[in-house]
Every structure is written in structure tokens, then in C-alpha cells.
Design an enzyme around this catalytic site. Structure first.
Site, PDB file in Angstrom:
ATOM      1  CE  LYS A  23      -7.541   2.350  -2.107  1.00  0.00           C
ATOM      2  NZ  LYS A  23      -6.576   3.428  -2.020  1.00  0.00           N
ATOM      3  CG  HIS A  58      -1.122   6.541  -2.141  1.00  0.00           C
ATOM      4  ND1 HIS A  58      -2.160   6.200  -2.985  1.00  0.00           N
ATOM      5  CD2 HIS A  58      -1.491   6.137  -0.908  1.00  0.00           C
ATOM      6  CE1 HIS A  58      -3.124   5.623  -2.266  1.00  0.00           C
ATOM      7  NE2 HIS A  58      -2.737   5.574  -1.008  1.00  0.00           N
ATOM      8  CG  ASP A 104      -1.781   5.109   3.287  1.00  0.00           C
ATOM      9  OD1 ASP A 104      -1.650   5.516   2.116  1.00  0.00           O
ATOM     10  OD2 ASP A 104      -2.877   5.086   3.866  1.00  0.00           O
ATOM     11  CG  HIS A 114      -2.010   1.067   1.127  1.00  0.00           C
ATOM     12  ND1 HIS A 114      -3.361   0.778   1.150  1.00  0.00           N
ATOM     13  CD2 HIS A 114      -1.931   2.413   1.014  1.00  0.00           C
ATOM     14  CE1 HIS A 114      -4.058   1.898   1.064  1.00  0.00           C
ATOM     15  NE2 HIS A 114      -3.211   2.914   0.983  1.00  0.00           N
ATOM     16  CG  HIS A 132     -10.179   3.459   1.722  1.00  0.00           C
ATOM     17  ND1 HIS A 132      -9.199   4.208   2.328  1.00  0.00           N
ATOM     18  CD2 HIS A 132     -11.359   3.892   2.228  1.00  0.00           C
ATOM     19  CE1 HIS A 132      -9.764   5.053   3.175  1.00  0.00           C
ATOM     20  NE2 HIS A 132     -11.076   4.896   3.122  1.00  0.00           N
TER      21      HIS A 132
END
Ligand code: ARG
Length: 436
Positions: free
Chosen positions: A219, A100, A352, A98, A260
Site C-alpha cells: 500500500k 485498518h 475504511d 479496505h 491511496h
């Protein structure tokens, strides 16, 4: 030949050499001509059995591991370049499910409105290198605007830039006004995130669009979130029917689905709809855990990030309402994590990263141990379990013959202290050395 060997030591040297020596060197360095490498070290961790192999000798030929023995069993082959990692422990490259990769921990909230697609791409290039150098050789990118993660993945695969293996989602699907929409501006600006789709057929179309433009996985946002404006973490967003449509469409096309979900209802609906992984999984109850066990759902719980949000978030522009939500979610998520570990739910490492600095991903491992895992379980979550979630366990996730030579090394034994993985000293990906 000597030049080729040197070049493999460092991507920067490689780039310079290519610049200086031109196409002839390029040909000599292509994967097919990578020389044989023999790696020795003090120890090697078999993440599947948890066994430690003393004095390992790993032979890497091209991109893959071709032999694993010990220096007691076999001499270093004369035709191999020897990499001597005395004093260090070898283990498979880490896998973060996970991230970004196009985002920055310094740019949150309204500051994100100023980020252009070009800036995101530049950040992505920088973050990919930072991530790889920290020993993370594979990541899942679960949400990026403009399919920039697709371009990054391709650029890394083409050898244009250094970075981990990327498995990417493109724009995440979400309801109008939901966590995966962008709700920062008032109505007159008509702002809408690319992944917004409402209704079963619209979400199917969106899945098809994401596949068309290169997504490896889908996602979607099942519930509200912490960092989005005006959404409630506990509240479900997509209906079960919409989630089922997303999963059906993605699975039929052989893509996995990551949802999510913080709130209990949203988690349960996502599991019932058949998602492959639940991200965050903050508000678990017994029924949610039972459902996850029944459906073999994987949990990816970002339990370190709360510390960064609460200490540094305000400076970086995180909204006040998000800080308030985080105070509730962070604590509850850690309890849920302990519950899920006890119940034996398959877990991956999902951090994250981007909310907190890229490259600091392994900081989560200590928390995974603190809140219930053994060091081996944490290591498995960060390697072989990630490979399984990606459906790539025949190629990734452990040091075995025939798998990609994604190898890292640290001083000391991470099974005694997982925080050693915050200081990775050697990184090889696909047989190429990026850090030594
Ligand atoms: N992207 C997530 C959200 O905004 C981050 C949640 C971070 N907090 C946590 N305790 N995991 O909802």
C-alpha cells in the site's frame, strides 16, 4: 464426536472445551477431522449470476464446499451434521478490501500518539472477532504499524484467535511529510512513520522490507489525505517515477499494489504506474475513468465513512482541518462513485473500517446502492470482485464447489434490501461455525 460437533458451534465453547479437555480434543478438532456438514436454508444467492436457488443443500467437507444441490434433488446425507437455517438466505461471506484492523474509531488525531504497539495488537484481536461476527470473512488490511497485521493474520491462520482471512500490507509507503507519514509533532521529536521512503531506490528497498516481514500486498499514499495533518487531498505526493518503482518491485515479487489517492493527478499517475486498486478515488474526471478502464484498475471507494467522520469525528479527536477536508471530499467522492459505476469500472467494497466501528462495515452497502449500484452489483463488489482483486477467485468470493466454505446467512433477501446484510445471523468460515 458429539463433543466435537458442539464445539464447532461456537469459538468460545471451543476454547473452553480445549481448556478443559486438553490435547486429545485438540487433535479431534483439527481441520482434517472436521465432520461433514449439510446446510439447508430457504434460499441461496449465486453472486456471479445473480440467481436465487430455492431450498439449497450445501455440503461442506472439512474447509471446503463439496456439493451444492437442493433438498428437492437430494436427501441430507446420513453421515453429515445438519445445520437447518430455515427462513434464511445463504450467501458467501463478505469481503472488505479496505480496513485498518488495528485501529479504533474512538482514537483519532493526537490520541493516536498514546497507542502503544501492544494496545494496537489488543485492539486488532478484538476487532478481528467483531468483523468476523458481522459476516465479513475476508479483509484486506491496508496499513498497520509494526507489522501487527502480519501477526494477526498468522494468529488467525494458526487458530489462536477468531477472525476473518487477512491479506495485509504492513506499514504503508509514503513520502516524508505525506499522508502516510506521521506529522502530528514538531521537528524536535523527529517522528517518522515506518513506511516513509523517498526516491525510486528507497521505495524499492521499502517494498522489499515489507515483503521480508510478511506483507501480502503493498500500500502506498499517492496523494494527501483527510485525516493526516497538513496534507492536501487534491495534491499528488509520490512522483510517477516513484510509483512506477513501487509497482515494478511489487509486481515482480507477485504482490498486488493498492494506492491511496483522492486528487485527480495522483489517481491518474497511480493508474499509469499500474496499481491494482485505487483507494478512495474521490476526485475523478473523464480522463481518470478512461485510464482506469484501459488499465483494468479496480476502485475501492469508502463512501459511507463521511457520515461517521462528520457526526462523531470531533469527539474521537479528528482534527478540525480534517473535518473541513471531509466536507469537501465526502460529497465529491459520492459523485465520483456514481460516475465510476456508470462507466463500468470494476469496484470492490472498501470501507475504511477503523475510522468508523469495526463490524459496521456492511453499512456501506446501502450507500453503494443509493449512489448507483444495483443490489447485485453491491453484493458482487463485496464478494467476488474482492476475491478477484486478491487473485483468489478460485477459492473465495462465491458459493461453489471446491471453494472455501465461507458462508453467511441473513433473514430475507438482500437483493431486495442490502441493509439486511447489517444483521448477519450465521457465520461459517472455512467450514467452522462462528455464529449461529
Ligand atoms: N483514510 C482516508 C483519508 O484520511 C479517509 C478518507 C475518508 N473520507 C472519505 N470521504 N472517504 O484520506
Amino acid at each position: 464426536m458429539q463433543l466435537a460437533v458442539q464445539c464447532r458451534q461456537s469459538f468460545k465453547v471451543l476454547r473452553q472445551s480445549l481448556y478443559l479437555a486438553g490435547a486429545a480434543v485438540l487433535a479431534a478438532l483439527s481441520h482434517s477431522t472436521l465432520a461433514k456438514t449439510a446446510i439447508t436454508a430457504d434460499a441461496m444467492i449465486d453472486v456471479i449470476s445473480g440467481k436465487i436457488i430455492q431450498s439449497p443443500l450445501i455440503i461442506v467437507d472439512g474447509e471446503t464446499i463439496t456439493d451444492i444441490t437442493t433438498t428437492a434433488q437430494q436427501a441430507i446425507p446420513a453421515d453429515a451434521t445438519h445445520i437447518n437455517l430455515a427462513g434464511k438466505t445463504l450467501l458467501p461471506g463478505l469481503m472488505d478490501m479496505h480496513t485498518h484492523i488495528t485501529g479504533s474509531h474512538e482514537i483519532h488525531g493526537y490520541n493516536r500518539l498514546l497507542v502503544t504497539p501492544g494496545k494496537s495488537a489488543i485492539l486488532g484481536v478484538k476487532n478481528a472477532e467483531t468483523t468476523l461476527m458481522a459476516g465479513i470473512t475476508t479483509i484486506r488490511n491496508v496499513g498497520a504499524a509494526g507489522f501487527i497485521d502480519v501477526d494477526l493474520r498468522n494468529a488467525i491462520n494458526e487458530g489462536l484467535i477468531p477472525g476473518p482471512r487477512l491479506f495485509v500490507s504492513g506499514p504503508p509507503l509514503g513520502i516524508t511529510g505525506g499522508h502516510c507519514d506521521n506529522n502530528l509533532l514538531p521537528q524536535q521529536y523527529h517522528q517518522k512513520a515506518e513506511g516513509v521512503a523517498d526516491g525510486p531506490w528507497s521505495v524499492r528497498e521499502k517494498v522489499r522490507e515489507n515483503i521480508k516481514y510478511g506483507a501480502d500486498l503493498i500500500k502506498f499514499c499517492a496523494t494527501g489525505g483527510v485525516l493526516s495533518k497538513g496534507t492536501k487531498v487534491g495534491v499528488q505526493q509520490y512522483t510517477l517515477e516513484e510509483m512506477q518503482a513501487i509497482v515494478d518491485e511489487a509486481h515482480r515479487r507477485r504482490l498486488t499494489v493498492a494506492a491511496h489517492a483522492h486528487g485527480t493527478d495522483g489517481i491518474k499517475s497511480a493508474i499509469k504506474a499500474g496499481v491494482d486498486s485505487v483507494e478512495h478515488a474521490s476526485f475523478l474526471d473523464d480522463e481518470a475513468i478512461k485510464l482506469a478502464k484501459k488499465h483494468h484498475t479496480v476502485f475501492s471507494m469508502d463512501i459511507y465513512v463521511t457520515e461517521f467522520i462528520l457526526s462523531e469525528g470531533e469527539k474521537a479527536g479528528i482534527l478540525q482541518e480534517s473535518l473541513d477536508k471531509e466536507r469537501v471530499v465526502g460529497k465529491r467522492q459520492r459523485n465520483s462513485f456514481t460516475q465510476a459505476v456508470k462507466a463500468g469500472i470494476p469496484m470492490v467494497m472498501g470501507t475504511d473500517a477503523s475510522i468508523y466501528p469495526h463490524g459496521d462495515n456492511p453499512k456501506q452497502l446501502s450507500r453503494m446502492v443509493q449512489f448507483g449500484m444495483t443490489p447485485l452489483q453491491a453484493l458482487q463488489a463485496a464478494t467476488i470482485n474482492g476475491a478477484k482483486l486478491l487473485g483468489k477467485e478460485s477459492q473465495l468470493g462465491s458459493l461453489e464447489n471446491g471453494k472455501f466454505a465461507d458462508i453467511i446467512a441473513v433473514s430475507g433477501n438482500p437483493l431486495d434490501d442490502v441493509s439486511l446484510l447489517e444483521h448477519v445471523e450465521f457465520v461459517m468460515k472455512g467450514g467452522e461455525v462462528y455464529k449461529n
